[in-house]
Design an enzyme around this catalytic site. Structure first.
Site, PDB file in Angstrom:
ATOM      1  CB  CYS A 185      -3.517  23.881  22.075  1.00  0.00           C
ATOM      2  SG  CYS A 185      -1.743  24.091  22.340  1.00  0.00           S
TER       3      CYS A 185
ATOM      4  CG  HIS B  77      -4.589  28.744  21.197  1.00  0.00           C
ATOM      5  ND1 HIS B  77      -5.310  28.211  22.245  1.00  0.00           N
ATOM      6  CD2 HIS B  77      -3.323  28.307  21.343  1.00  0.00           C
ATOM      7  CE1 HIS B  77      -4.496  27.491  23.009  1.00  0.00           C
ATOM      8  NE2 HIS B  77      -3.292  27.536  22.486  1.00  0.00           N
TER       9      HIS B  77
ATOM     10  CD  GLU C 245      -8.536  29.769  21.833  1.00  0.00           C
ATOM     11  OE1 GLU C 245      -7.754  29.420  22.731  1.00  0.00           O
ATOM     12  OE2 GLU C 245      -8.660  29.128  20.770  1.00  0.00           O
TER      13      GLU C 245
END
Length: 192
Positions: free
Chosen positions: A73, A161, A163
């Protein structure tokens, strides 16, 4: 053991990036973005997401190292701006569940996700033009540059993202980055 540091740009998910790497059996450390890159001994660097370009500390200096870098990002936007690309406001805005089309099946970071993957991404700001030397590797209906790679310099970026749980194949992105770092480490040792 492979060591990858996560440079904290004050993003709300940064601790999850470190945890994803740790869960893959990688030695990992979360470091503040004001830490001098010369003091960091690692096989790879993740530039985390974060709120804005005004709080990126010394993140840019990590691009000058000799280990692979993954920008997530804001981290990707740092790579984009600093290396001659263009970043601007996204038309879509905030967080959304997005289907991303993988454009380069042989890309070492995102190619294994082809032909498409579902991700959780913020598009408040985004890379609009990739820097020279980079290949556009993924796009979506809401963002023309969802991922980019410069395999010659081992610099990679994803707008989404990997994660967070909402991203379907996020662990695979981290697994692929670990493989990139391990391959670069072997190459560096062979040249030493």
């Amino acid at each position: 053991m492979t060591k990858i540091v996560v440079v904290d740009n004050h993003g709300q998910f940064t601790h999850l990036e470190r945890r994803a790497l740790r869960d893959l059996g990688v030695e990992t450390e979360l470091i503040d973005n004001d830490v001098d890159p010369e003091e960091v001994d690692a096989d790879g660097v993740v530039l985390s997401g974060g709120p804005d370009m005004d709080r990126i500390g010394r993140s840019v200096e990590y691009l000058e190292g000799d280990v692979p870098v993954l920008g997530i990002c804001l981290g990707m936007q740092i790579i984009g701006v600093e290396l001659g690309g263009r970043v601007d406001s996204g038309e879509y805005g905030g967080y959304a569940d997005v289907t991303v089309d993988i454009l380069e099946e042989d890309d070492p970071l995102v190619g294994s996700l082809a032909p498409e993957t579902r991700v959780w991404a913020s598009h408040a700001d985004e890379v609009k033009e990739v820097p020279e030397g980079f290949t556009l590797t993924a796009k979506s209906d809401v963002c023309g540059v969802e991922a980019m790679s410069d395999t010659d310099r081992d610099l990679y970026g994803v707008q989404w993202h990997p994660e967070v749980a909402h991203t379907e194949e996020g662990d695979e992105v981290f697994e692929n980055f670990v493989e990139i770092c391990e391959s670069a480490k072997v190459d560096a040792e062979a040249q030493a």
